[in-house]
Write a protein that holds these residues in place. Sequence first.
Motif, mmCIF file in Angstrom:
data_model
loop_
_atom_site.group_PDB
_atom_site.id
_atom_site.type_symbol
_atom_site.label_atom_id
_atom_site.label_comp_id
_atom_site.label_asym_id
_atom_site.label_seq_id
_atom_site.Cartn_x
_atom_site.Cartn_y
_atom_site.Cartn_z
ATOM 1 N N ARG A 1 0.833 -1.217 0.000
ATOM 2 C CA ARG A 1 0.000 0.000 0.000
ATOM 3 C C ARG A 1 0.869 1.270 0.000
ATOM 4 N N ASN B 1 -3.720 4.010 -5.222
ATOM 5 C CA ASN B 1 -4.194 5.318 -4.746
ATOM 6 C C ASN B 1 -4.408 6.308 -5.891
ATOM 7 N N SER C 1 -8.186 2.146 -10.551
ATOM 8 C CA SER C 1 -7.603 2.903 -9.451
ATOM 9 C C SER C 1 -8.626 2.998 -8.324
ATOM 10 N N ASN C 2 -8.164 3.437 -7.159
ATOM 11 C CA ASN C 2 -9.036 3.540 -5.987
ATOM 12 C C ASN C 2 -10.228 4.450 -6.243
ATOM 13 N N SER C 3 -10.010 5.543 -6.990
ATOM 14 C CA SER C 3 -11.096 6.506 -7.225
ATOM 15 C C SER C 3 -12.062 6.026 -8.289
ATOM 16 N N GLY D 1 -13.852 1.727 -3.814
ATOM 17 C CA GLY D 1 -12.424 1.780 -3.694
ATOM 18 C C GLY D 1 -11.812 0.464 -4.134
ATOM 19 N N ASN D 2 -10.525 0.460 -4.366
ATOM 20 C CA ASN D 2 -9.887 -0.801 -4.786
ATOM 21 C C ASN D 2 -8.865 -1.242 -3.739
ATOM 22 N N SER E 1 -12.365 -1.111 1.850
ATOM 23 C CA SER E 1 -11.066 -0.743 1.265
ATOM 24 C C SER E 1 -10.236 -0.044 2.316
ATOM 25 N N SER F 1 -6.033 1.820 -0.324
ATOM 26 C CA SER F 1 -5.783 1.377 -1.713
ATOM 27 C C SER F 1 -4.748 0.253 -1.767
#
Length: 631
Positions: free
Chosen positions: A59, A63, A76-78, A83-84, A99, A102
């Motif tokens: 991590r 992100n 991606s997280n966004s 979230g991922n 999540s 990320s």
Amino acid sequence: THNGYLWTSTGTQLGAVTFTGETASGWQVASFASPIAVTANTVYVVSYHAPNGHYASDRPYFNTSGLTVTPLYALSNSEAPNGNGVYAYGSAGTFPNNSYQSTNYYVDVVFTTSSGISGQSAIIDSGSSVLLAPVNTQPNLAVDQPNLIAIEGVPAANSGTFSDAESGVSLSASLGTITANSDGTWTWSWTPVDGPASTKMTITADDGQGGVTQQTFTVSVSNSAPTANFANTSGVINSNGTAVLAFSGASDLGSADAAAGFLYSYDCTGDQTFEITDTTLTQFPCPYPTEGTYNAVGRIKDKDGAFTDYTAVVNVIAVAPATPTAVPTVVPTPVPQPTYTCPCTIFDLTAPAAPVLPVVDPAQNNEVTLGVRFQSDINGYLTGLRFYKEAADTGTHIGTLWTDTGTLLGTVNFANETASGWQAARFDTPIAITANTVYVAAYYSSSGLVITEPGTLSNAGVDRAPLHIPANTVAAGNGLIAYGAPGTFPATSAEGTNFWVDVVFVDALPAPTPVPSVTVTPSPAASDVPPATSTSTAATADPAETIVPTDTLPTVESTTMAAPTDEPTLELSATFTGVPTVTLTASSTAVPTVTPSATFTSVPTVTPTATATVAPTQVPPPTQPNQNQNT
């Protein structure tokens, strides 16, 4: 034991698998009993269950960006719904929807395409769960002419090919119009409005599923020259005549050039020398002094410098010179000039309407000279000066006349003044002034208790033709003042204050009045008769008279008479300055008879010498009514 799962993005389980035959560490792989179909551009979640709680992590991996291994893509997280790098605590078969930072839990899939590509791994370093979306294949796009030559105002064209493995493609162009053909080709067209210029064109192919491909090419646009009609509009002309060359119907393929307009040049004789260049005149008159045939040249040019030359023929024929026509003499009609009846003053008998007396300190020296700028419409003479007197203004008053720059022209003393009102004094000799020339008239007051009207001349003057007082704003200041002894030029402006100073002006001096001859005839007994003396008394001027110029009085010179002999002839002569000589003659044999106006008071014995003094009659000056002046 580790179990793997495949989910929809909302948590529906699509498949499960148990990992067997695992190695001590590293990547572990398990296959579904049957392949599970996935749809392009659809988000899925893959996860595995770790019963002992131990797992690999990295991590914040997702992100700021996802990971692409064509045709797979980890969001991606966004971009992911929750979230991922997702996880869940609990027993096997729990959907991971949480999540944390990320995190990549290194979970992967094995994907096979419908085209037969098998065994491909996304090799997505993921964690306990990952969001997967099969990646769309980019469209193919090609351009036939990467560098295109075009002319302003003329349509330009290009072409190429396009294709896409999964779906249809839409095409667009940054400029111009593009058409996608069914055979996988495309055509493009565009009309440039101005050159020279170089423009980069972009063609875009979009499959609607995120696949976008672009290709560019360059269009170099050249300038085109303008066109027009050019002609000699005068036809055949005579020598020493003029032919008018004219342009019409001007145009340009480039709309920008046509909108900007054109410039024209004219070579009247075709000798490669332009009589006028780069003018906006669409026609020009050319002179032709001699006969002949001339190939006149006209040039039209656009704003970018491109031009076109045209030729027009001018035929000039010789003609005999015309007989000159007599030109009648034009006698201009005299313009009547204004006439004036003078003597003239500026203020007439006007009195100040609202005079203001200055505050004077008796302990101080309050001597002051007050003046006014003035001018006349005509040439003439100043015979005197005037000023308006306040009753408290006692003491000495002296008038002065100056040029506008301070040169003294004349001085006069005021005498026999009245208690108040207009006072006047005459110059010994009239002073000539020039029309439309500024002068300064002034008077000196020893008391300083003078009449003032502040601001009267600030914005408006006084006009009484032919005399004028300009306003303070027109002259170099008006209403003038100077403190100190008499003879000081008043150079300072009192901001348009009227001090009531005036002049007496005449446009011409009167002719001298001739003096009559006097004849004296003595009686026979001349020895007993003294020579007669003729006397006259000069008129005393009335202080109320208007000041006007008078004749210079003649000077009488006497002569001594010798003692008479027998019947001598007595001759008396008197010389008058400015008038003819007067001769007196008489016979010595008798008592003289005086003709026409000599008086003898007695007849004494004549002594050897005798002097006769004759004074001519003085002509009093003409008067002007309604003026209060001293002479």
